[in-house]
Design an enzyme around this catalytic site. Structure first.
Site, PDB file in Angstrom:
ATOM      1  N   LYS A  51      23.362  68.523  -0.675  1.00  0.00           N
ATOM      2  CA  LYS A  51      23.101  67.221  -0.250  1.00  0.00           C
ATOM      3  C   LYS A  51      21.789  67.427   0.522  1.00  0.00           C
ATOM      4  CE  LYS A  51      26.424  68.062   3.422  1.00  0.00           C
ATOM      5  NZ  LYS A  51      27.799  67.843   3.832  1.00  0.00           N
ATOM      6  N   ARG A 148      36.898  60.433   9.647  1.00  0.00           N
ATOM      7  CA  ARG A 148      35.479  60.077   9.251  1.00  0.00           C
ATOM      8  C   ARG A 148      35.611  59.382   7.875  1.00  0.00           C
ATOM      9  NH1 ARG A 148      30.793  64.600   8.943  1.00  0.00           N
ATOM     10  NH2 ARG A 148      31.752  65.234   6.916  1.00  0.00           N
ATOM     11  N   TYR A 274      -0.053  68.797  26.779  1.00  0.00           N
ATOM     12  CA  TYR A 274       0.149  67.447  27.250  1.00  0.00           C
ATOM     13  C   TYR A 274       1.211  67.762  28.651  1.00  0.00           C
ATOM     14  CZ  TYR A 274      -1.323  64.876  23.317  1.00  0.00           C
ATOM     15  OH  TYR A 274      -2.111  64.465  22.348  1.00  0.00           O
ATOM     16  N   MET A 322       2.286  66.498  18.016  1.00  0.00           N
ATOM     17  CA  MET A 322       2.568  66.264  16.816  1.00  0.00           C
ATOM     18  C   MET A 322       2.128  67.291  15.559  1.00  0.00           C
ATOM     19  SD  MET A 322       1.195  62.746  14.742  1.00  0.00           S
ATOM     20  CE  MET A 322       1.854  61.708  16.078  1.00  0.00           C
TER      21      MET A 322
HETATM   22  C1  LIG Z   1      28.306  69.287   3.976  1.00  0.00           C
HETATM   23  C2  LIG Z   1      29.880  69.336   3.404  1.00  0.00           C
HETATM   24  C3  LIG Z   1      30.415  70.528   3.257  1.00  0.00           C
HETATM   25  C4  LIG Z   1      29.273  71.899   3.538  1.00  0.00           C
HETATM   26  O1  LIG Z   1      29.441  72.124   5.050  1.00  0.00           O
HETATM   27  P1  LIG Z   1      28.666  73.451   5.759  1.00  0.00           P
HETATM   28  O2  LIG Z   1      29.226  73.439   6.881  1.00  0.00           O
HETATM   29  O3  LIG Z   1      27.175  73.131   5.299  1.00  0.00           O
HETATM   30  O4  LIG Z   1      29.082  74.741   4.852  1.00  0.00           O
HETATM   31  C5  LIG Z   1      31.496  70.779   2.754  1.00  0.00           C
HETATM   32  N1  LIG Z   1      32.211  69.676   2.476  1.00  0.00           N
HETATM   33  C6  LIG Z   1      31.945  68.507   2.920  1.00  0.00           C
HETATM   34  C7  LIG Z   1      32.938  67.282   2.573  1.00  0.00           C
HETATM   35  C8  LIG Z   1      30.565  68.099   3.483  1.00  0.00           C
HETATM   36  O5  LIG Z   1      30.292  67.026   3.852  1.00  0.00           O
END
Ligand SMILES: *Cc1c(COP(=O)(O)O)cnc(C)c1O
Length: 386
Positions: A51, A148, A274, A322
């Site tokens: 993702k 969740r 800054y 930045m």
């Molecule tokens: C993002 C995710 C993972 C992977 O998690 P990591 O901690 O990056 O290994 C696995 N299962 C679900 C449901 C996730 O949302």
């Protein structure tokens, strides 16, 4: 439909000869990490969370490299990420699960692109089961204590009472997600494991061949009883430490370099950057580097963040701007000049340390690295397809 790209990639060749921040992804290290996670999980089938464009490192090349390691199951967050990947990889190469589920109205796109929804509510299961037989299989997600996504225990036991619906939904994976796996001693791990094991026993009475999946990266390192049939690592593949403290270290995958623009000798009493937030108490050599929060190097990480230059560690001095970071060269014996490259992530600059300094986690640090960094790949892996 207009093509959706899985990545926003500017190869460094496009900026050849120009002083820009450069992100380099080592696909051999990625593949080594995949093998390490799989071994930790006792050799069970190992998928990959890709993702957010493969945690910011580019989903296309990441998926391709992992397919070469035998990975066949990929997890994206939403349908758009799934569509982008499906254009590059056939269903026989990659099953693609969409973790956010399938909302009403999305079904046609999912079916047309052979995307497997992670069914997160009883309503989603019923809706998916009502579609014609030629749809892709789905995953059934039961919540075991994270609140969740996923079916509540009550929803799940109602659903189990309607085996025809479960069968018609073509569910191939039964999953849950650990909330506290990054803290191996947290009591919630064992609690979720027990809940999941009990629910899995139930679901298998109706769907005996279903694959069971509980573990993310950290879960894969918790012990064989957490591995079941399929693990779903993300961060460990990309080189982030799976546990909050201690535990296994993975090979660095992302290396971030930025060039020095200017060096100077700041006299005692001189202010840096800054807000004049730092005033040096002794004559101090500094380097000003072409990297800033607009590149995704989080501004919060100034105190404790560092670069690695000329074989030594150089702490960040004053605020991150930045487009610029000032480094303290007091601990760097070798000369440093304009054009020299500073490593901010990589073998000498740990993603977990930089994230810690910014009071965040490696996940956020990687996915924020951004638009102005060029992105290149190294390692023995086939080239891009798109
Ligand atoms: C993002 C995710 C993972 C992977 O998690 P990591 O901690 O990056 O290994 C696995 N299962 C679900 C449901 C996730 O949302």
């Amino acid at each position: 439909m207009t093509t959706i790209s899985p990545d926003r990639i500017v190869p460094s060749a496009a900026y050849a000869g120009l002083a820009t921040p450069r992100l380099t992804v080592d696909l051999d290290a990625l593949r080594a990490n995949y093998r390490a996670v799989k071994a930790a999980a006792g050799g069970v089938a190992t998928g990959a969370a890709v993702k957010a464009s493969g945690y910011g490192l580019g989903a296309e090349r990441v998926v391709q490299a992992l397919i070469a390691e035998g990975c066949g199951s990929f997890f994206v967050a939403n349908g758009a990420e799934g569509v982008a990947l499906r254009r590059l990889f056939s269903p026989s190469e990659a099953e693609i699960f969409v973790l956010n589920g399938v909302l009403a109205g999305e079904e046609t796109v999912f079916i047309d692109h052979a995307l497997s929804p992670v069914l997160n509510t009883a309503e989603q299961v019923r809706r998916w089961s009502g579609l014609s037989e030629d749809k892709p299989g789905g995953a059934l997600h039961v919540d075991t204590g994270m609140n969740r996504l996923g079916l509540s225990p009550a929803e799940f036991s109602d659903l189990i009472a309607t085996p025809a619906v479960l069968r018609a939904a073509k569910i191939t994976v039964f999953m849950s997600h650990l909330a506290c796996a990054a803290a191996p001693d947290h009591p919630q791990n064992a609690k979720q494991l027990a809940e999941f094991t009990a629910a899995a026993r139930w679901v298998r009475t109706t769907l005996p061949d279903i694959r069971l999946s509980l573990a993310n990266s950290a879960g894969a390192f918790l012990g064989a009883e957490y591995a079941f049939d399929l693990v779903r690592p993300g961060i460990a593949l990309y080189g982030g430490a799976p546990f909050d403290t201690g535990g296994p270290t993975l090979a660095p995958v992302a290396t971030l370099h930025a060039p020095v623009l200017q060096t100077r000798s700041v006299p005692a009493g001189g202010a840096i950057g800054y807000g004049a937030s730092v005033i040096v108490d002794k004559p101090t050599r500094t380097a000003t580097v072409a990297l800033g929060y607009a590149d995704g190097f989080l501004r919060a990480g100034a105190a404790g963040g560092y670069g690695w230059v000329a074989g030594a560690r150089a702490p960040i001095l004053g605020r991150i701007s930045m487009d610029l970071i000032t480094l303290d060269l007091s601990g760097v014996a070798a000369p440093v000049a304009a054009g020299d490259l500073v490593e901010f992530l990589g073998p000498n600059a740990s993603i977990d340390e930089q994230a810690d300094a910014a009071r965040t986690i490696s996940y956020e640090f990687l996915t924020r690295l951004g638009p102005r960094c060029t992105l290149d790949y190294v390692g023995a892996s086939p080239g891009a397809r798109s």
